[in-house]
Design a protein around this motif. Sequence first.
Motif, PDB file in Angstrom:
ATOM      1  N   UNK A 193      52.729  68.192  55.733  1.00  0.00           N
ATOM      2  CA  UNK A 193      52.865  67.123  56.728  1.00  0.00           C
ATOM      3  C   UNK A 193      53.766  66.009  56.217  1.00  0.00           C
ATOM      4  N   UNK A 194      53.807  65.791  54.898  1.00  0.00           N
ATOM      5  CA  UNK A 194      54.753  64.813  54.353  1.00  0.00           C
ATOM      6  C   UNK A 194      56.177  65.210  54.723  1.00  0.00           C
ATOM      7  N   UNK A 195      56.499  66.488  54.637  1.00  0.00           N
ATOM      8  CA  UNK A 195      57.836  66.946  55.025  1.00  0.00           C
ATOM      9  C   UNK A 195      58.117  66.651  56.494  1.00  0.00           C
ATOM     10  N   UNK A 196      57.166  66.946  57.350  1.00  0.00           N
ATOM     11  CA  UNK A 196      57.366  66.716  58.783  1.00  0.00           C
ATOM     12  C   UNK A 196      57.462  65.228  59.089  1.00  0.00           C
ATOM     13  N   UNK A 221      68.632  68.384  56.485  1.00  0.00           N
ATOM     14  CA  UNK A 221      68.528  69.674  55.801  1.00  0.00           C
ATOM     15  C   UNK A 221      67.452  69.552  54.742  1.00  0.00           C
ATOM     16  N   UNK A 222      66.496  70.482  54.733  1.00  0.00           N
ATOM     17  CA  UNK A 222      65.470  70.515  53.695  1.00  0.00           C
ATOM     18  C   UNK A 222      65.861  71.542  52.653  1.00  0.00           C
ATOM     19  N   UNK A 223      65.666  71.192  51.391  1.00  0.00           N
ATOM     20  CA  UNK A 223      65.980  72.115  50.310  1.00  0.00           C
ATOM     21  C   UNK A 223      64.940  72.007  49.217  1.00  0.00           C
ATOM     22  N   UNK A 248      63.604  70.029  60.897  1.00  0.00           N
ATOM     23  CA  UNK A 248      64.872  70.021  60.166  1.00  0.00           C
ATOM     24  C   UNK A 248      65.881  70.892  60.900  1.00  0.00           C
ATOM     25  N   UNK A 249      67.152  70.584  60.665  1.00  0.00           N
ATOM     26  CA  UNK A 249      68.231  71.310  61.332  1.00  0.00           C
ATOM     27  C   UNK A 249      68.740  72.473  60.493  1.00  0.00           C
TER      28      UNK A 249
END
Length: 500
Positions: A193-196, A221-223, A248-249
Motif C-alpha cells: 500500500x505504500x507503493x500505491x 515508473x516503479x523499479x 504506475x505507468x
Amino acid sequence: MASIRWISAPLLFGLWLSTGLPAQAGTADPVGPILRLEPMPAFGHAFGSMPFQQVPDDPAAVGYREDEYAFSGVARIYGFAAGSDSSHIERLGSTEYVDRMLVRRPVDPGRFSGNVLVEIINSALDFDAMAAWPYMWRQLTRAGDIWVGLTATPAGIRALQFANPSRYAQLGFGTNPDPGCHSTAPEAGVIFDVMTQTSQLLRQTGNPLNPLHGLPVKALIATGYSQGAMIVATYTNAIAPNLEGPAYDGYISIAGLGGYALNNCEALTDFASRILTPVSNGIPLMQVQTTSETVLLPLGLPGESVHDRDIGAPYRYYDVAGSGHLDRILTNHAADAADLYAAGGYDVEAAIEGCHLAWPLSRFPAEYVYDNLLARMEAWIQEGQPPPPSQRFLLGGWLWPGQPVGGLRSPAMDVPTADYFIGAGLPLLTSSGGFTRGIPCFFLAIEHDYSHSELKRRYGSHDQYLEQVSRRTVQLQQQGWLTDDDAAEIVRQARAADIP
C-alpha cells in the motif's frame, strides 16, 4: 513499533482505519491516502545520501538536489484467498506506518521531464542499498527525471534507526492485524500500500503534502533490484490487478528471482514459483536479469526459446550479458563506512574480501545498458512503441570456458578488454561458495583484465581497437540498444584509453 506521533485519524477514515477486519475477497475499494509528509528532522544526513556514499557524489554537480521526508499513512495488509491463483487476494485489515522517502530532482524545476522513477530500495543485506540510481543516474539527470527511493522493509528501517536514532526515531511499520497471524514483528506487507499511496500522492500536483508540489507528473515508473524486484513482481501480479486504476505507468524489475510474501504469516513457497514472470496487466513491463540469475536458475526463467518473445504483452525480458548481481558500481554507491558501521557493524570491503575472490570485483559498465532501458521504457509509455526483443542467453547463459552467448550486448562484451564472470561461474576461483558477512559470494561479479600482450594480440594497435569499438557502438546505437549520449561517451573513452 516506534511511536507514531503524527497520525490522528479523522472521523472520515474511522471505519477504514480499523484493524482486525474479517477477510474480504476483492480489494477494489480505494486505497487510503498518505496522511502526513514532512522533511526529515535535521539530525545528521540521509542514510545513502550522495555525499555520504563509499565513493561520494555531489548532486549539485549534475544540477540536482536531494531531500528526505518522513511520511505516514495506514496500509491495508493483504493475503491470498484460499485456493486462489496469484491475482485473487483479500484484505486482512489495516495498520499504521511511518516510512521514509528520498527524493533527487533537478534544482531548476523547468528541467523536470515529467518522468518519475520510484525505486523500491533493496535491504536484503539488512540496510538500504540503492541500485536503480547507481545504474541509471546518468540518463535520469540528463533527461531531467526525478528519482524517488522508498525504504521498503522493517530491516531497512531498523538499520536507519541504528545509524541515526534521533533522525529516524519516528519510523516504523505496524503489526499484522489478522487475528489468525500471531506475528508481533513489524509487518513487511506494509510496502504494497505504500507503493500505491506514493503513486497517488506524486500525481496530485496541487496537494501540499506532495514533495513534487506544483510539478506535473507525466509518467510514474516503479523499479526494484533483487529483493526490490521481488516486491515489484508481487505488486504487478497480485496487487495491481485489484486496484481501481493503474498506480504506475511502467515497471522495470531487475535481478529478482520469485516473489515477496504478502504478509508476515503468508506462506511464500507456492506463490514464489508463480511469479518468476511478472504479469504486465496491460502496463509496460521489463524484466531484466543479470548473468548471475540466468546461471543460477536457467530453467526457472520465462520462455523456452533463446529468442525473446512477448509473454502477456506489453512485456519484455532481457538478459544483460556481462553483468552480475553485485558489482563495483553498486558497492561504490553504498552508504559510507561510518554509516554502515553504525547501521549494524557492516563492512562492505571486508565482506568482499571474505569471499576470497581470485580477481577484482567487476567494473563492467552496465550503466550504459540500464540507461538505455530506462529511456526505452519512457518512450514505450509516451509513444506506445515497445523496445525490440533481444536474444536470450544460450543454455541459461554460460559457455565454459568463455563469455555469455546472446543476451543484451554492449561494446564491453563484444570488443572486450577483460573477461567478466560471477562467483558461481568459476567455483575453483573462490574458496567460499556460500555467504560471508551476509554477502552471497556466488552473486559477486568479478573481472579478469587482459594483459598488454593479450590486448596487442587481439587488436594490434590502438587505432584498430578504436575502430572496432566505434563500429560496434554504432551498430548497437542503430539497433536501439544505446542512447546517443552513451554511445558518444563509449567512443570518447575508447579514444582516450591506453589500449593496446
